[in-house]
Design an enzyme around this catalytic site. Structure first.
Site, PDB file in Angstrom:
ATOM      1  N   LYS A  78      75.512  43.961  32.044  1.00  0.00           N
ATOM      2  CA  LYS A  78      74.485  44.272  31.100  1.00  0.00           C
ATOM      3  C   LYS A  78      73.809  43.132  30.360  1.00  0.00           C
ATOM      4  O   LYS A  78      74.508  42.074  30.216  1.00  0.00           O
ATOM      5  CB  LYS A  78      75.063  45.158  30.042  1.00  0.00           C
ATOM      6  CG  LYS A  78      74.107  46.050  29.044  1.00  0.00           C
ATOM      7  CD  LYS A  78      74.926  46.859  28.336  1.00  0.00           C
ATOM      8  CE  LYS A  78      73.856  47.397  27.146  1.00  0.00           C
ATOM      9  NZ  LYS A  78      74.432  48.579  26.482  1.00  0.00           N
ATOM     10  N   SER A 153      72.308  53.238  26.167  1.00  0.00           N
ATOM     11  CA  SER A 153      71.649  52.152  26.591  1.00  0.00           C
ATOM     12  C   SER A 153      71.867  51.134  27.840  1.00  0.00           C
ATOM     13  O   SER A 153      70.811  50.621  28.488  1.00  0.00           O
ATOM     14  CB  SER A 153      71.688  51.233  25.457  1.00  0.00           C
ATOM     15  OG  SER A 153      72.780  50.587  25.512  1.00  0.00           O
ATOM     16  N   SER A 177      76.522  54.396  25.226  1.00  0.00           N
ATOM     17  CA  SER A 177      75.865  53.588  25.926  1.00  0.00           C
ATOM     18  C   SER A 177      76.553  53.421  27.174  1.00  0.00           C
ATOM     19  O   SER A 177      75.553  53.175  28.212  1.00  0.00           O
ATOM     20  CB  SER A 177      75.440  52.190  25.345  1.00  0.00           C
ATOM     21  OG  SER A 177      74.319  52.535  24.493  1.00  0.00           O
TER      22      SER A 177
HETATM   23  N1  GLN Z   1      72.136  55.965  21.698  1.00  0.00           N
HETATM   24  C1  GLN Z   1      73.150  54.828  20.968  1.00  0.00           C
HETATM   25  C2  GLN Z   1      71.827  54.268  20.017  1.00  0.00           C
HETATM   26  O1  GLN Z   1      70.803  54.053  20.522  1.00  0.00           O
HETATM   27  C3  GLN Z   1      73.833  54.085  21.978  1.00  0.00           C
HETATM   28  C4  GLN Z   1      73.972  52.682  21.476  1.00  0.00           C
HETATM   29  C5  GLN Z   1      75.077  51.805  22.383  1.00  0.00           C
HETATM   30  O2  GLN Z   1      75.928  52.614  22.691  1.00  0.00           O
HETATM   31  N2  GLN Z   1      74.982  50.806  22.587  1.00  0.00           N
HETATM   32  O3  GLN Z   1      72.520  53.765  19.149  1.00  0.00           O
END
Ligand code: GLN
Length: 473
Positions: A78, A153, A177
């Site tokens: 990532k 994400s 995410s």
């Molecule tokens: N949807 C979550 C957010 O926007 C996921 C974030 C994550 O796990 N990095 O904060």
């Protein structure tokens, strides 16, 4: 079978027996990336030259008999995770030309073994999002249906594994995410317990929730990678000193007699898709057939998870992102004075959602609002964690859907931040409480979109959830 379609286990065996080389697997992955990345947009950087060089070195290690479990196996990372000498943008333009001088600890553990870094995955900027549409480099498309999002994400990481552009990937999960995109793309994704894997070198988001974990094609592969990357790190004081168990050992054992909880708050949720519910319930039947004792349980504070999460994370975000100002870090825009330089650098370097989080977080932490919002959220966070602690006195693990719905359309929720936040409803509770949870693919809906089931366990009991997940494969 093409070499890019291999699992880690198959790649290990073939490399050991000399059936194929690491260079050949790497070439197969690079070829797939070339064919598909134009459409899927899972990679922001492809390390063509260095990956082939790393593969050659790995082939040498294998020949001389000094291979480790991940030697010669191509993996992706990532883009919000630092990789030495390889551009790491966090999918935000403010870090467009950032080349870290160091590897995140988890990455250095893999690279020291001779793992082959094939490229960096697109994601929502700094991990903010549930659809990968908050990337400043365009959305990632779901390999199963390119009109749908890949989830977020870590959408690029999930899509890259699902589409066989790499053998596995390393991603980050603050509030879903890893698990949510894994469920949207039909791969396995694990959020380890908070403190199990080092966060050193991860672009911080919500530091008290951030975790790093793998995305793989099978549960067995997940155990292989976790065994190599988990553990205490002097560079991350929040890692726990507990020894890393052998996650592979006993993974094939039966789970007869295990107690599995069905948390009613997840199943009563308004907006839970019928097909997702049905597919998850089939897994519950399977658990019963495998001899598990299944019982309904309650985690009464579940309904506050999203609210708690979206106070605590933006608060920590606003502090973490403060360093990206065009002076200390990040691309510098022109400005007529210092204030204008800061304003322009951030205006140009951050997407909308990042700005929204900084504003919400700064507000929630400001004098007069701190007690009303941040402190209140922290108090409720403890209640959410206590729910899990209480329920795990009765059961070994919980099974729920990972997401209330399968992958949604590109653009469908993009202009509705609240709807996007609600996509995290099944994944945020374990994150807020610091519990480990895995998403595994358990079927497709009538339109052929993957559906994931989530198994959540007590803190540091990754081994239990891996075993249950492996029994459901
Ligand atoms: N949807 C979550 C957010 O926007 C996921 C974030 C994550 O796990 N990095 O904060």
């Amino acid at each position: 079978m093409n070499l890019n379609e291999l699992t880690i286990k198959q790649a290990q065996e073939g490399l050991q027996k000399g059936k194929f080389s690491s260079v050949e697997i790497t070439q197969a992955c690079l070829k797939k990336i070339k064919e598909r990345n134009k459409v899927i947009n899972a990679f922001l950087t492809v390390c063509e030259e260095s990956a082939l060089e790393e593969a050659k070195i790995a082939d040498g290690l294998i020949k001389e008999g000094s291979a480790s479990p991940l030697t010669g196996i191509p993996f992706a990372v990532k883009d919000a995770i630092c990789t030495a000498g390889v551009r790491s943008t966090g999918s935000a333009k403010i870090l467009d030309n950032y080349i870290p001088p160091f590897d995140a600890t988890v990455i250095s553990k893999i690279r020291k073994q001779g793992g082959v870094l094939i490229g960096k995955n697109n994601c929502d900027a700094f991990g903010h999002g549930a659809s990968n549409e908050n990337s400043m480099y365009g959305p990632v498309r779901n390999p199963r249906d390119t009109s749908k999002v890949a989830g977020g994400s870590s959408g690029g990481s999930a899509a890259a594994v699902a589409d066989n552009m790499c053998i596995y990937s390393i991603a980050e999960d603050t509030g879903g995410s890893i698990r949510q995109p894994a469920s949207f793309c039909g791969v396995v994704g694990l959020r380890p317990s908070y403190g199990r894997n080092s966060r050193h070198g991860i672009m911080p988001m919500g530091s008290s929730l951030d975790t790093v974990g793998p995305m793989t094609k099978t549960v067995e592969d997940m155990a292989i990678v976790m065994r190599e990357i988990a553990g205490n790190d002097p560079l991350d004081a929040t890692t726990v000193p507990d020894a890393v168990p052998d996650y592979l050992d006993g993974i094939e054992e039966k789970i007869k007699g295990m107690k599995i909880g069905i948390p009613k708050e997840y199943y009563d949720l308004e907006g839970l898709d019928d097909e997702v519910k049905e597919i998850t319930e089939k897994q519950i039947d399977k658990l019963k057939k495998l001899g598990c004792e299944v019982e309904e349980v309650s985690l009464p504070h579940t309904k506050y998870s999203i609210a708690v999460y979206y106070i605590i994370v933006p608060s920590e975000d606003s502090s973490n992102l403060g360093r990206l100002d065009g002076i200390r870090y990040g691309a510098r825009a022109n400005g007529k004075d210092l204030y204008d330089l800061y304003a322009q650098s951030r205006a140009q370097g951050f997407p909308e959602e990042v700005k929204r989080r900084i504003l919400i977080g700064t507000y929630a932490l400001s004098a007069g609002y701190y007690d009303a919002y941040y402190k209140k959220a922290q108090t409720v966070r403890t209640l959410i964690k206590n729910d899990f602690d209480d329920v795990f006195k009765k059961v070994d693990a919980l099974i729920t859907p990972t997401s209330p719905f399968p992958a949604f359309g590109i653009g469908e929720k993009q202009n509705d931040p609240l709807a996007m936040y609600m996509a995290d409803v099944m994944v945020s509770p374990a994150a807020v409480a610091g519990m480990p949870a895995i998403s595994i693919p358990v079927g497709n809906n009538s339109k052929g979109l993957p559906v994931g089931a989530q198994i959540t366990g007590p803190r540091l009991k990754e081994k239990i959830i891996l075993k249950i997940a492996n029994n459901l494969k």
